[in-house]
Design an enzyme around this catalytic site. Structure first.
Site, PDB file in Angstrom:
ATOM      1  N   LYS A 234      42.357  26.963  46.554  1.00 39.18           N
ATOM      2  CA  LYS A 234      42.848  26.524  47.872  1.00 39.18           C
ATOM      3  C   LYS A 234      42.749  24.999  47.881  1.00 39.18           C
ATOM      4  CE  LYS A 234      44.254  27.319  52.138  1.00 39.18           C
ATOM      5  NZ  LYS A 234      45.607  27.835  52.440  1.00 39.18           N
TER       6      LYS A 234
ATOM      7  N   TYR B 112      28.734  32.643  47.322  1.00 42.54           N
ATOM      8  CA  TYR B 112      27.719  33.687  47.115  1.00 42.54           C
ATOM      9  C   TYR B 112      26.338  33.105  46.836  1.00 42.54           C
ATOM     10  CZ  TYR B 112      30.836  37.744  46.900  1.00 42.54           C
ATOM     11  OH  TYR B 112      31.701  38.763  47.200  1.00 42.54           O
TER      12      TYR B 112
ATOM     13  N   ASP C 197      36.641  38.334  44.538  1.00 47.32           N
ATOM     14  CA  ASP C 197      36.164  39.562  45.185  1.00 47.32           C
ATOM     15  C   ASP C 197      37.290  40.177  46.016  1.00 47.32           C
ATOM     16  OD1 ASP C 197      34.293  41.529  46.142  1.00 47.32           O
ATOM     17  OD2 ASP C 197      34.190  40.388  48.018  1.00 47.32           O
TER      18      ASP C 197
ATOM     19  N   ASP D 101      46.373  32.030  49.355  1.00 53.84           N
ATOM     20  CA  ASP D 101      47.191  32.766  50.333  1.00 53.84           C
ATOM     21  C   ASP D 101      48.506  33.196  49.701  1.00 53.84           C
ATOM     22  OD1 ASP D 101      47.852  30.059  50.204  1.00 53.84           O
ATOM     23  OD2 ASP D 101      48.094  29.793  52.372  1.00 53.84           O
TER      24      ASP D 101
ATOM     25  N   ASP E  89      39.996  43.738  45.001  1.00 55.01           N
ATOM     26  CA  ASP E  89      40.212  44.943  45.816  1.00 55.01           C
ATOM     27  C   ASP E  89      41.699  45.125  46.102  1.00 55.01           C
ATOM     28  OD1 ASP E  89      37.391  45.243  46.030  1.00 55.01           O
ATOM     29  OD2 ASP E  89      37.588  46.054  48.055  1.00 55.01           O
TER      30      ASP E  89
HETATM   31  C1  IPM Z   1      31.896  43.613  44.143  1.00 55.34           C
HETATM   32  C2  IPM Z   1      31.106  43.902  45.383  1.00 55.34           C
HETATM   33  C3  IPM Z   1      29.918  42.955  45.453  1.00 55.34           C
HETATM   34  C4  IPM Z   1      30.455  41.538  45.530  1.00 55.34           C
HETATM   35  C5  IPM Z   1      28.931  43.237  46.610  1.00 55.34           C
HETATM   36  C6  IPM Z   1      28.446  44.658  46.595  1.00 55.34           C
HETATM   37  C7  IPM Z   1      27.776  42.275  46.590  1.00 55.34           C
HETATM   38  O1  IPM Z   1      31.917  43.817  46.509  1.00 55.34           O
HETATM   39  O2  IPM Z   1      31.315  43.720  43.036  1.00 55.34           O
HETATM   40  O3  IPM Z   1      33.076  43.287  44.237  1.00 55.34           O
HETATM   41  O4  IPM Z   1      30.821  41.068  46.605  1.00 55.34           O
HETATM   42  O5  IPM Z   1      30.516  40.886  44.481  1.00 55.34           O
HETATM   43 MN    MN Z   2      34.036  43.516  46.052  1.00 47.72          MN
END
Ligand code: IPM
Ligand code: MN
Length: 383
Positions: free
Chosen positions: A201, A141, A257, A233, A261
């Site tokens: 990794k 990032y 990240d 993985d 999710d």
């Molecule tokens: C998160 C989001 C952010 C990230 C984006 C919006 C920059 O996906 O907070 O998980 O990738 O960190």
């Molecule tokens: Mn995210």
């Protein structure tokens, strides 16, 4: 206590869920006798639209001079073709850096009764209670150099084929950056089930090999904590096979990240996930779900991730543990009574709107807070 906050509603469903989170904050503040001072500012696409800067200086100033920041979401397809520094996301990344928040805590809990909302079998997901500790200021990032170079997008060579461009991103981690996030994970593990699963990794990446070494050496200071290393993985697979086995999952920025999710999907909905970004002078609190432009403005977004972020804010920035627990219990209570937003409801079930869910939780906060008072005053009478 004075709760002096900057509120950044942002884009997409950000404003809708933030409004409900602020409602719940006001309700907990009233019930426990705190004052609030809220400053609303622009970030992301909303700020680009207003002043062509995804993080205007007055937003940064307001954040730095408050005790904590509550953010909705950033991201809007309207700016998809903007250069990197004029994208909504660039505003959030700069804010994280300005605030020095290197530690991103993302709890993923399967609330009792929500097993049916998960795509996994109920017996697999039941009891899931993990804390993802994501490094937030390093890795791909922020690593330099980064670029897209070569011919411009529109240019073509003489033969008519597009000239080939090259894109570069850099994954970079220093030992101190790894050490400080590892300490956060081990400290949290000491208050939980004393397990750290470090995800990397290391079979491919130098960054991960250093990560593994540093995490292993930090672990020596925490002999009671059981440390395991997992390739990313394999961790992705174990998360769906045995999510309840995870306690603290420690990982770098990009892996965190992605896996957070995934964890949201596992526990029933990404809409439930809250986060705290800490480690600097001012904490930043935001739901994990993002701006979800496809459902923005429809009144169907789940506000619980934003509401639970307020609980994390009270806990981590103000040490108001009772108030935080009160919000968490209020959320459980609304869910226990069977209320579901669309993302959580199996097809035929009745659903409630964003604002209905917010009001229910705010209401439950009032009821639960008065119970806390009753217990406290009885306690006083006994003494
Ligand atoms: C998160 C989001 C952010 C990230 C984006 C919006 C920059 O996906 O907070 O998980 O990738 O960190
Ligand atoms: Mn995210």
């Amino acid at each position: 206590m004075l709760l002096n906050l900057t509120i950044l509603p942002g884009d997409g469903i950000g404003p809708e869920v933030t409004e409900q989170a602020v409602l719940v904050l006001q309700s907990v503040a009233d019930a426990f006798g705190h004052q609030t001072q809220l400053h609303r500012k622009h970030i992301g696409g909303a700020a680009l639209a207003a002043v062509n800067d995804p993080l205007p200086p007055d937003t940064v100033e307001a954040c730095l001079s408050s005790s904590a920041v509550l953010l909705g979401a950033v991201g809007s397809p309207a700016f998809d073709h903007n250069p990197n520094h004029l994208r909504p996301e660039a505003g959030l990344l700069r804010l994280r850096r300005e605030l020095g928040v290197f530690a991103n805590l993302r709890p993923a809990v399967c609330f009792p009764g929500l097993e049916d909302s998960s795509p996994l079998r109920p017996e697999l997901v039941r009891g899931t209670d993990m804390m993802i500790v994501r490094e937030l200021l390093g890795g791909l990032y922020f690593g330099q150099p980064r670029s897209i170079s070569g011919a411009s997008e529109s240019s073509t060579s003489q033969s008519g084929t597009p000239d080939s461009r090259v894109a570069v991103n850099t994954m970079r981690y220093s030992e101190p950056e790894i050490e400080r996030i590892a300490r956060v994970a081990f400290e949290l593990a000491m208050k939980r089930r004393r397990k750290v699963q470090s995800v990397d990794k290391a079979n491919v990446l130098e960054c991960s090999r250093l990560w593994r070494e540093v995490v292993t050496s930090v672990a020596k200071d925490y002999p009671e904590v059981k440390l395991a290393h997992q390739y990313v993985d394999s961790a992705a697979m174990l998360l769906v096979q045995r999510p309840a086995d995870f306690d603290v999952l420690l990982t770098e920025n990009m892996f965190g990240d992605i896996l957070s999710d995934q964890a949201g999907g596992i526990v029933g909905s990404l809409g439930l996930l809250a986060s705290a970004s800490i480690g600097g002078p001012v904490g930043l609190y935001e739901p994990v779900h993002g701006s979800a432009p496809d459902i923005a403005g429809k009144g169907i977004a789940n506000p619980l991730g934003a509401i639970l972020s307020v609980a994390m804010l009270l806990r981590h920035s103000f040490q108001l543990e009772r108030e935080a627990v009160c919000i968490e219990n209020a959320v459980s209570s609304a869910l226990n009574q069977g209320y579901r937003t669309a993302d959580l409801a199996p097809k035929s079930r009745a659903v409630i709107s964003t604002t209905e869910m917010g009001s229910l939780v705010a209401q439950a906060v009032k009821q639960l807070a008065s119970q806390v008072f009753v217990e406290v005053s009885r306690d006083r009478l006994r003494r």
